[in-house]
Design a protein around this motif. Structure first.
Motif, PDB file in Angstrom:
ATOM      1  N   LEU A  54       0.988  -1.198   0.102  1.00 32.56           N
ATOM      2  CA  LEU A  54      -0.063  -0.127  -0.010  1.00 32.56           C
ATOM      3  C   LEU A  54       0.785   1.438   0.076  1.00 32.56           C
ATOM      4  CD1 LEU A  54      -2.752  -1.219   2.701  1.00 32.56           C
ATOM      5  CD2 LEU A  54      -3.061  -0.345   0.332  1.00 32.56           C
ATOM      6  N   ALA A  78      -1.050  -1.676  -7.135  1.00 30.78           N
ATOM      7  CA  ALA A  78      -2.411  -2.194  -7.386  1.00 30.78           C
ATOM      8  C   ALA A  78      -2.591  -3.359  -7.868  1.00 30.78           C
ATOM      9  CB  ALA A  78      -3.252  -1.137  -7.893  1.00 30.78           C
ATOM     10  N   ARG A  81      -1.269  -6.359  -5.264  1.00 27.00           N
ATOM     11  CA  ARG A  81      -2.290  -6.373  -4.267  1.00 27.00           C
ATOM     12  C   ARG A  81      -3.741  -7.137  -4.711  1.00 27.00           C
ATOM     13  NH1 ARG A  81      -1.467  -0.540  -3.421  1.00 27.00           N
ATOM     14  NH2 ARG A  81      -3.520  -0.140  -4.475  1.00 27.00           N
ATOM     15  N   LYS A  82      -3.878  -7.017  -5.956  1.00 31.49           N
ATOM     16  CA  LYS A  82      -5.072  -7.503  -6.640  1.00 31.49           C
ATOM     17  C   LYS A  82      -4.700  -8.841  -6.657  1.00 31.49           C
ATOM     18  CE  LYS A  82      -5.751  -6.261 -10.769  1.00 31.49           C
ATOM     19  NZ  LYS A  82      -6.387  -5.434 -11.790  1.00 31.49           N
ATOM     20  N   PHE A  87      -6.352  -8.661   2.257  1.00 34.64           N
ATOM     21  CA  PHE A  87      -6.315  -7.575   3.529  1.00 34.64           C
ATOM     22  C   PHE A  87      -7.339  -7.994   4.484  1.00 34.64           C
ATOM     23  CE2 PHE A  87      -3.588  -5.049   0.612  1.00 34.64           C
ATOM     24  CZ  PHE A  87      -2.678  -4.775   1.331  1.00 34.64           C
ATOM     25  N   ASN A  93     -14.030  -3.064   7.185  1.00 33.35           N
ATOM     26  CA  ASN A  93     -14.250  -2.298   5.859  1.00 33.35           C
ATOM     27  C   ASN A  93     -14.947  -2.946   4.835  1.00 33.35           C
ATOM     28  OD1 ASN A  93     -12.727   0.348   6.101  1.00 33.35           O
ATOM     29  ND2 ASN A  93     -10.762  -0.819   6.303  1.00 33.35           N
ATOM     30  N   LEU A  95     -18.370  -3.024   2.540  1.00 36.08           N
ATOM     31  CA  LEU A  95     -19.158  -1.771   1.792  1.00 36.08           C
ATOM     32  C   LEU A  95     -20.407  -1.799   2.371  1.00 36.08           C
ATOM     33  CD1 LEU A  95     -18.629  -2.217  -2.014  1.00 36.08           C
ATOM     34  CD2 LEU A  95     -17.184  -1.237  -0.526  1.00 36.08           C
ATOM     35  N   LEU A 106     -16.453  -8.246  -4.881  1.00 34.64           N
ATOM     36  CA  LEU A 106     -15.757  -6.986  -5.415  1.00 34.64           C
ATOM     37  C   LEU A 106     -14.304  -7.349  -5.913  1.00 34.64           C
ATOM     38  CD1 LEU A 106     -16.033  -3.819  -5.443  1.00 34.64           C
ATOM     39  CD2 LEU A 106     -14.982  -3.852  -3.193  1.00 34.64           C
ATOM     40  N   TYR A 110     -12.510  -6.707  -9.992  1.00 36.63           N
ATOM     41  CA  TYR A 110     -11.489  -6.075 -10.231  1.00 36.63           C
ATOM     42  C   TYR A 110     -10.224  -6.858 -11.033  1.00 36.63           C
ATOM     43  CZ  TYR A 110     -13.046  -1.804  -7.974  1.00 36.63           C
ATOM     44  OH  TYR A 110     -13.623  -0.664  -7.661  1.00 36.63           O
TER      45      TYR A 110
ATOM     46  N   ARG B 312     -13.502   5.920   2.749  1.00 38.98           N
ATOM     47  CA  ARG B 312     -13.112   4.449   3.234  1.00 38.98           C
ATOM     48  C   ARG B 312     -13.452   3.226   2.283  1.00 38.98           C
ATOM     49  NH1 ARG B 312     -12.580   3.892   9.194  1.00 38.98           N
ATOM     50  NH2 ARG B 312     -12.922   1.327   8.998  1.00 38.98           N
ATOM     51  N   GLU B 313     -14.439   3.437   1.554  1.00 38.85           N
ATOM     52  CA  GLU B 313     -14.698   2.369   0.427  1.00 38.85           C
ATOM     53  C   GLU B 313     -13.735   2.571  -0.818  1.00 38.85           C
ATOM     54  OE1 GLU B 313     -18.664   2.881  -1.227  1.00 38.85           O
ATOM     55  OE2 GLU B 313     -17.957   2.096  -3.044  1.00 38.85           O
ATOM     56  N   LEU B 316     -10.784   1.004   0.380  1.00 41.94           N
ATOM     57  CA  LEU B 316     -10.833  -0.502   0.336  1.00 41.94           C
ATOM     58  C   LEU B 316     -10.696  -0.892  -1.064  1.00 41.94           C
ATOM     59  CD1 LEU B 316     -11.608  -3.234   2.016  1.00 41.94           C
ATOM     60  CD2 LEU B 316     -13.805  -2.953   0.562  1.00 41.94           C
ATOM     61  N   ARG B 317     -11.454  -0.281  -1.738  1.00 39.13           N
ATOM     62  CA  ARG B 317     -11.280  -0.898  -3.411  1.00 39.13           C
ATOM     63  C   ARG B 317      -9.836  -0.801  -3.686  1.00 39.13           C
ATOM     64  NH1 ARG B 317     -16.318  -0.719  -6.365  1.00 39.13           N
ATOM     65  NH2 ARG B 317     -18.016  -0.100  -4.993  1.00 39.13           N
ATOM     66  N   LYS B 318      -9.033   0.240  -3.315  1.00 45.66           N
ATOM     67  CA  LYS B 318      -7.791   0.455  -3.709  1.00 45.66           C
ATOM     68  C   LYS B 318      -6.938  -0.828  -3.041  1.00 45.66           C
ATOM     69  CE  LYS B 318      -6.792   4.759  -5.335  1.00 45.66           C
ATOM     70  NZ  LYS B 318      -6.021   5.916  -5.177  1.00 45.66           N
ATOM     71  N   ALA B 319      -7.287  -1.182  -1.807  1.00 41.96           N
ATOM     72  CA  ALA B 319      -6.585  -2.106  -1.249  1.00 41.96           C
ATOM     73  C   ALA B 319      -6.588  -3.607  -2.106  1.00 41.96           C
ATOM     74  CB  ALA B 319      -6.873  -2.361   0.148  1.00 41.96           C
ATOM     75  N   VAL B 320      -8.155  -3.776  -2.523  1.00 42.02           N
ATOM     76  CA  VAL B 320      -8.063  -5.114  -3.204  1.00 42.02           C
ATOM     77  C   VAL B 320      -7.809  -4.985  -4.625  1.00 42.02           C
ATOM     78  CG1 VAL B 320     -10.029  -5.720  -1.535  1.00 42.02           C
ATOM     79  CG2 VAL B 320     -10.780  -4.624  -3.522  1.00 42.02           C
ATOM     80  N   GLY B 321      -7.165  -3.885  -4.886  1.00 37.89           N
ATOM     81  CA  GLY B 321      -6.591  -3.929  -6.355  1.00 37.89           C
ATOM     82  C   GLY B 321      -7.184  -3.094  -7.396  1.00 37.89           C
ATOM     83  N   ALA B 322      -7.984  -1.935  -7.010  1.00 35.67           N
ATOM     84  CA  ALA B 322      -8.334  -1.252  -7.746  1.00 35.67           C
ATOM     85  C   ALA B 322      -7.445  -0.223  -8.312  1.00 35.67           C
ATOM     86  CB  ALA B 322      -9.771  -0.339  -7.470  1.00 35.67           C
ATOM     87  N   PRO B 399      -4.639   5.285  -0.410  1.00 37.11           N
ATOM     88  CA  PRO B 399      -5.486   4.177   0.207  1.00 37.11           C
ATOM     89  C   PRO B 399      -5.124   4.168   1.817  1.00 37.11           C
ATOM     90  CG  PRO B 399      -3.327   3.210  -0.890  1.00 37.11           C
ATOM     91  CD  PRO B 399      -3.622   4.809  -1.453  1.00 37.11           C
ATOM     92  N   ILE B 400      -4.101   4.480   2.115  1.00 34.97           N
ATOM     93  CA  ILE B 400      -3.796   4.293   3.648  1.00 34.97           C
ATOM     94  C   ILE B 400      -4.488   5.271   4.357  1.00 34.97           C
ATOM     95  CG2 ILE B 400      -1.895   4.190   5.506  1.00 34.97           C
ATOM     96  CD1 ILE B 400      -0.052   3.609   3.348  1.00 34.97           C
ATOM     97  N   LEU B 403      -8.395   4.567   4.013  1.00 35.85           N
ATOM     98  CA  LEU B 403      -8.667   3.440   5.074  1.00 35.85           C
ATOM     99  C   LEU B 403      -8.961   3.737   6.235  1.00 35.85           C
ATOM    100  CD1 LEU B 403      -6.703   0.326   3.481  1.00 35.85           C
ATOM    101  CD2 LEU B 403      -9.200   0.468   3.620  1.00 35.85           C
ATOM    102  N   ARG B 404      -8.269   4.762   6.838  1.00 38.38           N
ATOM    103  CA  ARG B 404      -8.163   5.319   8.160  1.00 38.38           C
ATOM    104  C   ARG B 404      -9.381   6.354   8.299  1.00 38.38           C
ATOM    105  NH1 ARG B 404      -2.031   6.280   9.386  1.00 38.38           N
ATOM    106  NH2 ARG B 404      -1.529   3.996   9.689  1.00 38.38           N
TER     107      ARG B 404
END
Lengths: 236, 406
Positions: A54, A78, A81-82, A87, A93, A95, A106, A110, B312-313, B316-322, B399-400, B403-404
Motif C-alpha cells: 500500500l 495495485a 495487491r489484486k 487484507f 471495511n 461496503l 468485489l 477488479y 473508506r470505500e 478498500l477498493r484500492k486495497a483489493v486492487g482497484a 489508500p492508507i 482506509l483510516r
C-alpha cells in the motif's frame, strides 16, 4: 517469499522529519505464520503498509516473490495487491448497504474474473471461513462483528492470494469471537498460506509460529514460537 | 473492471441515495428541458416566419421606395418616399427580361365599415396580376380585372379574415357593399385563406384597383411597392440588377448610393428574418444554458459529497486492487449517469413544454433532432466536465489515509 533489506520510512511534515522505520531487514518464507507485535508508535502499521504494497519505503529494498517492489508506481502496486495479497482490517471495511456476497465478489470484479464464475468462487470462500449460507444475501451491516470479520477474511481469500495480511483483526471483537477469527487464520496457515498478523497484544501474537517484536522503528526480537499454542492452552 | 460491472456499481450507488440523486438530476432536467423548449420555440418562430415569407410568392422581388431626399436634407425614413409610380412598374414589365409578372400596389390602413360592423385593416390597391405574383388564390367570385383597373371601378376583394370580421365566418357577401374612407365599394370576390396570423397576415386585407386607390383614397399617383416575379430562381440576381439599373435611369439618379428606392429579393428578406430569429434562438438557448450550468454544478457538488462520504470505500477498493483509472471511471460514470438520466427526462419535459406552448398559446414550435442530439451531448459533456474533478479527487486518494478516514 518476502525479503526486506534495510527498509526505512521517513515522514516529513514541514521541516520536521520523523523516522518511523529505521532500517529493518527480515525475510518470511512460504507458509509461515508471523506475528508482528509492538506498542503503538512502534512503526508496525507503517511496516504492514509497506509489506501490503500500500506504500513504498523511503529507502531499502522489498522483494515480493523475488520481484523488487520498493520502487513501483501506484498502479503497479495495485496490480500486486489484486493478485497476491489479501487484507483483513481491524474495522472490517465492508461496503455498507451491500450484500455479503457482493462484498466478497468485489475483488474478483477488479481481477476481471468472468461474471458467471464470480459468485461460485465467492460462495466457496465464504463457506471456507465458516459463514452460514443463509447469511450470503444479508446486508453487511446486518451482521455481527464476528460474522463481518469472517466476511472480510473470505474477501481477502477470494483471489487466492499468496499472502494474507491482517491488521489487528481482533481489535474490534470480543475475546470469544476473536478466538474464532484467530482459529480461522490458523486453519488458513495449515492449508499452506502465508499469514502476517499485526497486533499489539502478546497473547494474540502467541498464536503465530514466529513473532517479530518492533519498537521505535527497529526490530528488537525475532523469535520462533516452537510450539505455537492453541486457544485452549493460552487460556490455561 | 468490465463495463457491465461499472454500470452495476453506478446503478447501486445512484439508487442508494434516491432523494439526493433525484434532486441532483432535477437540476439537469430543468436545464436540458429549458434548452429544448427554448430552441424549439426559436426554431418554430423561424419556421413560421420562413413559411409566411415563402407564401408571399415564389421568386419574388420587391421594389420599395427609399428615403425621401429631394426637397430637404431631412430624411423622413426608409419607405416614406413617394417616388415609385405605375409607369415604373409598367416599364419594368416591358424592359426587363425574365420577368414573369409585375404588380404595383398602394397600401394603407383604413377603417372599413359594413352593415354596422367595422374593422381596421390594410387596403391594397393593386392590379390584375397581383394574385399570380403573390400566390393568392380566389375562393369565391373573382379578383380585380384589368377592366376594373382602367375604369377605376369601386370594387373590392376581401381576405377571408376581413370577411369573417365584417360579415361573419363562412358567409359569401359577394354583391354586398363595404365603406372604405366614406366611399362605397362593391364586393366582387373573396380570397382563399393562406394561413398565418398576426400583423401582416395576407388573410386580413382588402384588395381594390390601384387606380381607384390613387384617385379616391390616397389622392396621389405614387405606388407604395412594386412586386416583381422572376421567371426562375436562377435569374433572380439578374432581374434584381436589371430593375435597379432601370429605375436609376428612370429616376435620373447617377449615384447608386443615392437611390430613392430599394430592390429586395425574397432571399434577402428571408436572410434578414432568419438571422433575426437565429439570434433570438441563440439568446433563448443561452439563457436556458445558464440553468444547465447551474445543474452541472449541482452534479459536481453531489459528487464531491459522495467522494468524501465514501472515502473508506475508495480505500478498500484500492486495497483489493482497484487502480486509479478504475476509481475515477466509477465516479465519472456516476456523474455521467446522473446527467444522462437528467438529459432523457429533460428532453421529454422540454418536448412536453414545447407541445404545451403550441397547444395552449398557439405558438409554432419545432423540436429538431439537432436540439435533441445537442442536449444529449451537452448533458453527457456536463457529466464528464463536472464529474472529472471529483473523480480525480477520488482516484488520487492515498489508500492508507482513505482506509483510516473517519
Amino acid at each position: 517469499m518476502i525479503e526486506i533489506k534495510n527498509i526505512t520510512k521517513v515522514y516529513k511534515s514541514g521541516d520536521v522529519e520523523t523516522k518511523v522505520l529505521k532500517g529493518i531487514s527480515f525475510s518470511i518464507n512460504d507458509g509461515e505464520f508471523v506475528a508482528i507485535i509492538g506498542p503503538s508508535g512502534s512503526g508496525k502499521s507503517t511496516l504492514m503498509h509497506i509489506l501490503g504494497c500500500l506504500d513504498t519505503p523511503s529507502s531499502g529494498q522489498y522483494f515480493f516473490e523475488g520481484q523488487d517492489v520498493s520502487q513501483l508506481s501506484d498502479d503497479e502496486l495495485a496490480d500486486i495487491r489484486k493478485k497476491k495479497i489479501g487484507f483483513v482490517f481491524q474495522s472490517f471495511n465492508l461496503l455498507p448497504r451491500t450484500t455479503v456476497l457482493r462484498n466478497v465478489v468485489l475483488p474478483l470484479a477488479y481481477a476481471n474474473i468472468p461474471k458467471g464464475e464470480r459468485e461460485e468462487i465467492a460462495k466457496k470462500s465464504l463457506l471456507s471461513v465458516g459463514l452460514d449460507e443463509t447469511r450470503f444475501h444479508h446486508l453487511s451491516n446486518q451482521l455481527s462483528g464476528g460474522e463481518m470479520q469472517r466476511v472480510a477474511i473470505a474477501r481477502a481469500l477470494v483471489n487466492n492470494p499468496s499472502l494474507i495480511l491482517a491488521d489487528e483483526p481482533t481489535g474490534n471483537l470480543d475475546s470469544k469471537t476473536g478466538e474464532v477469527v484467530l482459529e480461522t487464520f490458523k486453519n488458513l496457515n495449515k492449508q499452506g498460506r502465508t499469514v502476517i498478523l499485526i497486533t499489539h497484544e502478546k497473547y494474540i501474537a502467541e498464536h503465530a509460529k514466529r513473532t517479530i517484536f518492533l519498537k521505535d522503528g527497529e526490530i528488537i526480537e525475532d523469535v520462533i514460537n516452537h510450539r505455537s499454542k492453541t486457544v485452549q492452552q493460552i487460556k490455561e | 473492471m468490465l463495463i457491465t460491472d461499472l454500470l452495476e456499481e453506478t446503478y447501486l450507488a445512484i439508487s442508494a441515495n434516491k432523494t439526493r440523486s433525484g434532486l441532483t438530476i432535477l437540476g439537469i432536467v430543468i436545464g436540458i428541458g429549458s434548452v429544448i423548449a427554448m430552441i424549439s420555440i426559436g426554431q418554430g418562430a423561424t419556421g413560421s416566419i420562413e413559411t409566411s415569407i415563402q407564401s408571399m410568392g415564389s421568386n419574388l422581388i420587391t421594389v420599395s421606395p427609399g428615403f425621401q431626399r429631394s426637397f430637404s436634407q431631412v430624411s423622413a425614413g426608409r419607405g416614406s418616399a413617394q417616388t415609385l409610380t405605375i409607369e415604373d412598374s409598367e416599364t419594368i414589365a416591358k424592359e426587363i427580361p425574365f420577368v414573369g409578372a409585375v404588380a404595383p400596389e398602394l397600401s394603407r390602413r383604413y377603417q372599413i365599415v359594413a352593415k354596422g360592423k367595422n374593422t381596421n385593416t390594410q387596403v391594397v390597391g393593386t392590379v390584375a396580376s397581383y394574385p399570380s405574383v403573390k400566390n393568392i388564390e380566389i375562393d369565391q367570385g373573382s379578383f380585380i380585372s384589368e377592366q376594373n383597373v382602367s375604369n377605376q371601378s369601386k370594387v373590392a376583394v376581401l381576405g377571408p379574415t376581413t370577411r369573417d370580421d365584417l360579415f361573419g365566418e363562412g358567409t359569401i357577401p359577394i354583391g354586398e357593399t363595404v365603406r372604405i374612407n366614406g366611399i362605397n365599394f362593391k364586393i366582387i370576390g373573396i380570397t382563399k385563406s393562406k394561413g398565418g396570423t398576426g400583423f401582416g397576415s395576407q388573410d386580413d386585407m382588402v384588395f381594390i384597383p390601384i387606380t381607384t386607390a390613387q384617385k379616391f383614397l390616397a389622392g396621389a399617383d405614387y405606388v407604395s411597392t412594386i412586386s416583381v416575379q422572376a421567371e426562375s430562381p436562377q435569374v433572380m440576381t439578374q432581374v434584381q440588377t436589371g430593375i435597379t439599373n432601370l429605375l436609376l435611369e428612370l429616376h435620373n439618379i447617377t449615384d447608386p448610393q443615392m437611390a430613392d428606392f430599394s430592390v429586395l429579393s425574397q432571399q434577402d428578406i428571408l436572410g434578414a428574418a432568419s438571422s433575426m430569429t437565429n439570434t433570438m434562438t441563440i439568446l433563448l438557448a443561452a439563457i436556458a444554458g445558464i440553468s444547465l450550468i447551474v445543474g452541472g454544478i449541482g452534479i459536481m457538488n453531489m459528487m464531491m459529497t459522495t467522494v468524501t462520504e465514501r472515502t473508506r470505500e475508495i480505500g478498500l477498493r484500492k486495497a483489493v486492487g482497484a487502480k486509479r483509472l478504475d476509481i475515477s471511471l466509477q465516479f465519472l460514470a456516476e456523474a455521467v449517469m446522473l446527467t444522462f438520466i437528467g438529459g432523457v427526462v429533460g428532453i421529454i419535459l422540454g418536448s412536453g413544454i414545447a407541445y404545451g406552448i403550441t397547444f395552449f398559446a398557439g405558438m409554432a414550435t419545432k423540436i429538431s433532432l439537432f436540439s435533441i442530439i445537442l442536449a444529449f451531448s451537452v448533458s453527457a459533456g456536463i457529466g464528464i466536465v463536472f464529474g472529472y474533478w471529483p473523480a480525480q479527487k477520488a482516484a488520487k486518494l492515498n489508500p492508507i489515509e482513505a482506509l483510516r478516514y473517519e
